[in-house]
Design an enzyme around this catalytic site. Structure first.
Site, PDB file in Angstrom:
ATOM      1  CB  SER A 163      -0.953  -0.074   1.203  1.00  0.00           C
ATOM      2  OG  SER A 163      -2.058   0.749   1.026  1.00  0.00           O
ATOM      3  CG  ASP A 248      -6.364  -3.761  -3.534  1.00  0.00           C
ATOM      4  OD1 ASP A 248      -6.555  -3.060  -2.524  1.00  0.00           O
ATOM      5  OD2 ASP A 248      -5.382  -4.526  -3.675  1.00  0.00           O
ATOM      6  CG  HIS A 280      -5.626  -2.643   0.706  1.00  0.00           C
ATOM      7  ND1 HIS A 280      -5.054  -2.160  -0.444  1.00  0.00           N
ATOM      8  CD2 HIS A 280      -4.993  -2.007   1.726  1.00  0.00           C
ATOM      9  CE1 HIS A 280      -4.128  -1.279  -0.133  1.00  0.00           C
ATOM     10  NE2 HIS A 280      -4.058  -1.163   1.173  1.00  0.00           N
TER      11      HIS A 280
HETATM   12  N1  LIG Z   1      -7.860   4.218   6.515  1.00  0.00           N
HETATM   13  C1  LIG Z   1      -7.557   3.134   5.645  1.00  0.00           C
HETATM   14  C2  LIG Z   1      -6.489   2.259   6.234  1.00  0.00           C
HETATM   15  C3  LIG Z   1      -5.538   1.832   5.198  1.00  0.00           C
HETATM   16  O1  LIG Z   1      -5.668   2.227   4.072  1.00  0.00           O
HETATM   17  C4  LIG Z   1      -4.412   0.921   5.510  1.00  0.00           C
HETATM   18  C5  LIG Z   1      -4.329   0.325   6.742  1.00  0.00           C
HETATM   19  C6  LIG Z   1      -3.300  -0.565   7.021  1.00  0.00           C
HETATM   20  C7  LIG Z   1      -2.343  -0.861   6.068  1.00  0.00           C
HETATM   21  C8  LIG Z   1      -2.426  -0.265   4.825  1.00  0.00           C
HETATM   22  C9  LIG Z   1      -3.454   0.629   4.543  1.00  0.00           C
HETATM   23  N2  LIG Z   1      -3.532   1.240   3.317  1.00  0.00           N
HETATM   24  C10 LIG Z   1      -2.480   1.872   2.687  1.00  0.00           C
HETATM   25  O2  LIG Z   1      -1.423   2.199   3.158  1.00  0.00           O
HETATM   26  C11 LIG Z   1      -8.797   2.337   5.257  1.00  0.00           C
HETATM   27  O3  LIG Z   1      -9.882   2.848   5.300  1.00  0.00           O
HETATM   28  O4  LIG Z   1      -8.681   1.218   4.847  1.00  0.00           O
END
Ligand SMILES: N[C@@H](CC(=O)c1ccccc1NC=O)C(=O)O
Length: 306
Positions: A163, A248, A280
Site C-alpha cells: 500500500s 482492491d 487489500h
Molecule cells: N484508513 C484506511 C487504512 C488503510 O488504508 C491501511 C491500513 C493498514 C495498512 C495499509 C493501509 N492502506 C495503505 O497504506 C482504510 O480505510 O482502509
C-alpha cells in the site's frame, strides 16, 4: 510522454469523481468482502502483531538497528537459521497511508521467508504528522543503502512494500544512490496493492495529517516521474512485480495497471499480477502462510526459479 494523458493527466478518471466517490475508492477497508471494515482492520493488526511476536520468539534477530541518527530510523533484521555467506535480503516497508503502522507489528512474511534462507528486514520510518513524504522517502532510501553497507556480500536485495509502503518501495526506482555513496544490489521489487500517483489522495481525508500539496504529490509520485522522463533501470536485471488484489478498489487497480504500463514503457523488467479472491489486507496477512501464492511468487523470484 504527454503529461495530460495517462493516469496523472487531465483525463484521469478520478478527476470526474465526486468527493464521496474518491473517498470511497481510496478507503481500502470499505472494499473488503469477507468481514466488516473494522473487523478487517482489527484482524490485520492482530495477525501482524502475532506474526511479529512469533518471529521475535525464535531465531537470530537484530532489533532496532539504526540506519540514521533520527530516533525513528531503525530496522529489525531477522536472519535465517542456516548461516550462509551470501544471504538474499528482503526489505519490507509497511503500509498505513503514511500515517499508521509500525515495524513492531509488520513482520508478516518473516517466518516463511527466513525458513527458506532469506534474511528479512522490517523498516521503521517517521509516519505523519512527524514525518513528511519527502522525509519518509529519504529515510527509506537510507535504510536500503544501510543494508547494502552492512551486508556488502548479500546475494541480492529485494524490496517489498504494501500500500503506502509499495509507494515508498517504488520511489527507490528513482533514488539517487551516488549521493549516498553506495549502490544497493537491487534484484527485485514486490509492490503490493500500492499507490503510485499521490494526486488523487491529496483530495481525500487521508491527506489531513500528510498536508501534501500538488508539488509534494508530484515530486513524490513515481507515476509522475516515469511519465515525465522514463528513467532507465540502473540494473536491467532488476525485476518489478506490480501486484494487486482482486478486491482492491477500481482506483487501486487502475493505479497498479498504469504504473506497470509506465514501467514497461521505460523498459523495466516489470510484470503485473492480480491475485484472486483477496482484499487489500488479506493479500498481506496471507504472507504469514508459506503456501500462499504470493509467498511462493516472492520465494521463486528471490531464488530465480521462474
Ligand atoms: N484508513 C484506511 C487504512 C488503510 O488504508 C491501511 C491500513 C493498514 C495498512 C495499509 C493501509 N492502506 C495503505 O497504506 C482504510 O480505510 O482502509
Amino acid at each position: 510522454m504527454d503529461v495530460l494523458g495517462g493516469g496523472g493527466g487531465r483525463g484521469a478518471p478520478w478527476r470526474k469523481m465526486s468527493k464521496e466517490e474518491l473517498e470511497n475508492q481510496y478507503s481500502p477497508s470499505r472494499w473488503v468482502v469477507r468481514r466488516g471494515a473494522e473487523e478487517a482492520m482489527r484482524t490485520y493488526s492482530q495477525i501482524g502483531d502475532e506474526a511479529t511476536k512469533k518471529a521475535r520468539a525464535t531465531g537470530r534477530i537484530l532489533l532496532d538497528v539504526p540506519y540514521g541518527d533520527g530516533e525513528g530510523e531503525k530496522m529489525d533484521i531477522y536472519f535465517p537459521e542456516e548461516v550462509s555467506e551470501a544471504l538474499p535480503f528482503l526489505v519490507f516497508f509497511h503500509g498505513g497511508y503514511w500515517q499508521s503502522g509500525s515495524k513492531d507489528t509488520s513482520a508478516f512474511m518473516v517466518s516463511p521467508l527466513t525458513a527458506q534462507g532469506v534474511a528479512v528486514v522490517i523498516v521503521a520510518y517517521d509516519i505523519a504528522p512527524k514525518g513528511t513524504l519527502d522525509k519518509m522517502v529519504d529515510q527509506v532510501t537510507r535504510s536500503v543503502a544501510s543494508v547494502q553497507k552492512q551486508y556488502p556480500g548479500n546475494r541480492g536485495i529485494h524490496l517489498c512494500g504494501h500500500s503506502a509502503g509499495a509507494h515508498l518501495a517504488a520511489m527507490m526506482l528513482l533514488a539517487n544512490w551516488t549521493k549516498l555513496g553506495v549502490t544497493p544490489n537491487l534484484k527485485g521489487l514486490f509492490l503490493v496493492s500500492g499507490i503510485y500517483d499521490l494526486e488523487p489522495v491529496m483530495h481525500t481525508s487521508e491527506n489531513a495529517p500528510l498536508l501534501v500539496t500538488l508539488e509534494d504529490a508530484r515530486r513524490n509520485s513515481p507515476q509522475w516521474h516515469l511519465e515525465m522522463a522514463p528513467a532507465q533501470p540502473a540494473d536491467p536485471g532488476c525485476r518489478v512485480l506490480v501486484i494487486v488484489g482482486q478486491h482492491d478498489s477500481p482506483e487501486f487497480h487502475r493505479q497498479s495497471r498504469e504504473f506497470y504500463e509506465a514501467l514497461r514503457r521505460g523498459s523495466w523488467e516489470a510484470s503485473f499480477e492480480e491475485l484472486r479472491d483477496v482484499d487489500h489486507f488479506e493479500i498481506l496477512w496471507n504472507l504469514t502462510q508459506k503456501d500462499y501464492v504470493l509467498t511462493q511468487i516472492i520465494l521463486k523470484t528471490i531464488f530465480q526459479e521462474s
